[in-house]
Each structure stands twice: as C-alpha cells, then as structure tokens.
Design an enzyme around this catalytic site. Sequence first.
Site, PDB file in Angstrom:
ATOM      1  CG  HIS A 100      -1.761   1.028   1.447  1.00 35.61           C
ATOM      2  ND1 HIS A 100      -2.974   1.526   0.938  1.00 35.61           N
ATOM      3  CD2 HIS A 100      -1.281   2.479   2.017  1.00 35.61           C
ATOM      4  CE1 HIS A 100      -3.289   2.663   1.371  1.00 35.61           C
ATOM      5  NE2 HIS A 100      -2.355   3.275   2.200  1.00 35.61           N
ATOM      6  CD  GLU A 101       2.215   3.312   3.827  1.00 38.98           C
ATOM      7  OE1 GLU A 101       2.107   4.360   3.273  1.00 38.98           O
ATOM      8  OE2 GLU A 101       0.981   2.950   4.668  1.00 38.98           O
ATOM      9  CG  HIS A 104       0.528   6.255  -0.672  1.00 37.81           C
ATOM     10  ND1 HIS A 104      -0.902   7.114  -1.017  1.00 37.81           N
ATOM     11  CD2 HIS A 104       0.195   5.727   0.567  1.00 37.81           C
ATOM     12  CE1 HIS A 104      -1.755   6.785   0.051  1.00 37.81           C
ATOM     13  NE2 HIS A 104      -1.002   5.938   1.086  1.00 37.81           N
ATOM     14  CG  HIS A 108       5.284  11.495  -5.415  1.00 35.50           C
ATOM     15  ND1 HIS A 108       6.390  11.686  -4.563  1.00 35.50           N
ATOM     16  CD2 HIS A 108       5.188  12.833  -5.971  1.00 35.50           C
ATOM     17  CE1 HIS A 108       6.716  12.977  -4.571  1.00 35.50           C
ATOM     18  NE2 HIS A 108       6.205  13.599  -5.520  1.00 35.50           N
TER      19      HIS A 108
HETATM   20 ZN    ZN Z   1      -1.923   5.240   2.843  1.00 39.05          ZN
END
Ligand code: ZN
Length: 229
Positions: A100-101, A104, A108
């Site tokens: 999940h990270e 991100h 970006h």
């Molecule tokens: Zn998150």
Amino acid sequence: MIWDSHYILFVMLPGLLIGLWAQMRLHSAFSKYGQVPVENGLSGAEAARHILDQAGLRDMPIEEVPGQLSDHYDPTKRALFLSSDNYHGRSVAAVGVAAHEAGHALQHLHQDALFNMRMALVPVTQFASYAWVGVLFLGMVLHLIPHYLLIAVAIFTVLTLFQLVTLPVEYDASARAKDQLFRLGLVRPDERVGVSRVLDAAALTYVAALVTAVLQLLYYISLARNSRN
Ligand SMILES: [Zn+2]
C-alpha cells in the site's frame, strides 16, 4: 458552549463511536492476517522493493521506523517508511501494508491528480489545525473575535476537504497495491482476499476521520446560522 449537549450528542459521541468501530475492525483484521504467512516467504520490505524496482524506482530507500502502524510514504524525502512489524513481517498483513505504501510512491511517480492535491493541502491543513486552537481560545473563551464562528466554518471546511481528498487517495493506493502484488506474482489469489481485508480495514480509519470532520463542520455551520438569527 464548546461542550454543549448538541456537540456531545451529534459530534463527539458519533465521532468517538465510529472511530472505535474502525479501530476494532483494524485490530481484528491485523491480528488475523498478521498470523497468516505469505507462501512466497517475502517480508513487507522485500515485497515493497519488488514493486518499486518494477516501477523503475530502484533508488527509492525503504527504511524501518519505530511504532505500530507508523508506515507511510514521505513524498518530500521520496522514501518509504515501514514499521518494524511490517518491515520484517512475512505475513499477509505486512506485505499488504508495505505494498500500500509503495502504492503511494506509484501515485507520486505517475503524478496522480488527487495525490498531488492532497500533498498541496497538507501545509494548509496543518495551519488550519493550529489556527483552530487560537480561534477557539480568542473567540469562544475570551470573546475577542466577533465572527469566530465564520472562521470556524472556514477552518472545518479546509479540514473536511482534506479528509475528502484523502479517502480516494487511500483507496487508490490499496488498489495499486493489490494490482502489483497480483501482477508480479507476490501473492496468490486466496492471499489477495486477506490483503483486501487488511487494507479495507485500514481505510475505515480514514472514513471515520471524514465522518467526524463533516459532523464538526455541520455543527459550526448550524451555530453560525443560529448566531445570525
Ligand atoms: Zn495510505
């Protein structure tokens, strides 16, 4: 006035209850899938490394941070930070959160519009949260700001907008995570269900934050309207 019965009944209590409910769901999902090992034996950090490398982000560092569920992607440092449990953990939960990270970081990289909007709102939101303490004190307690209720409405509009933008950003990061884990063969189809359960439970905390922000905004709108009548 800050603690009037309407505030307690319509803002504090429901906010507290939905927050508790989200925490319980999160806790139960993590205690279950934190015990289920992934078949390929990868740790959270290794799974995230695979995803980042595949996206061409070979130089992006993945670091271990203390704390529970302190996992995050830092867009200013362009680095992934994973809590010890998820950095070293080889469970469905650890791999899900780490992916999940990484999701991100992919947002970006691809200049996702909502991700960028959320990033732009961070300093505004931080200012609004600090300003709120001052407005509360000068307006509500000392009665030095005549239109502090309108300022309160403006502040809670900003905070609600931030939570509103955060929600789709979080769901999109989870969707990217599941997509990458599956596409790169890092989880099996049946493990994907567990990853979904964990990430959906984590997203509920953002739903709870949004509901609380909306309730607070509505409360101050109603106060501002009443004060005009
Ligand atoms: Zn998150």
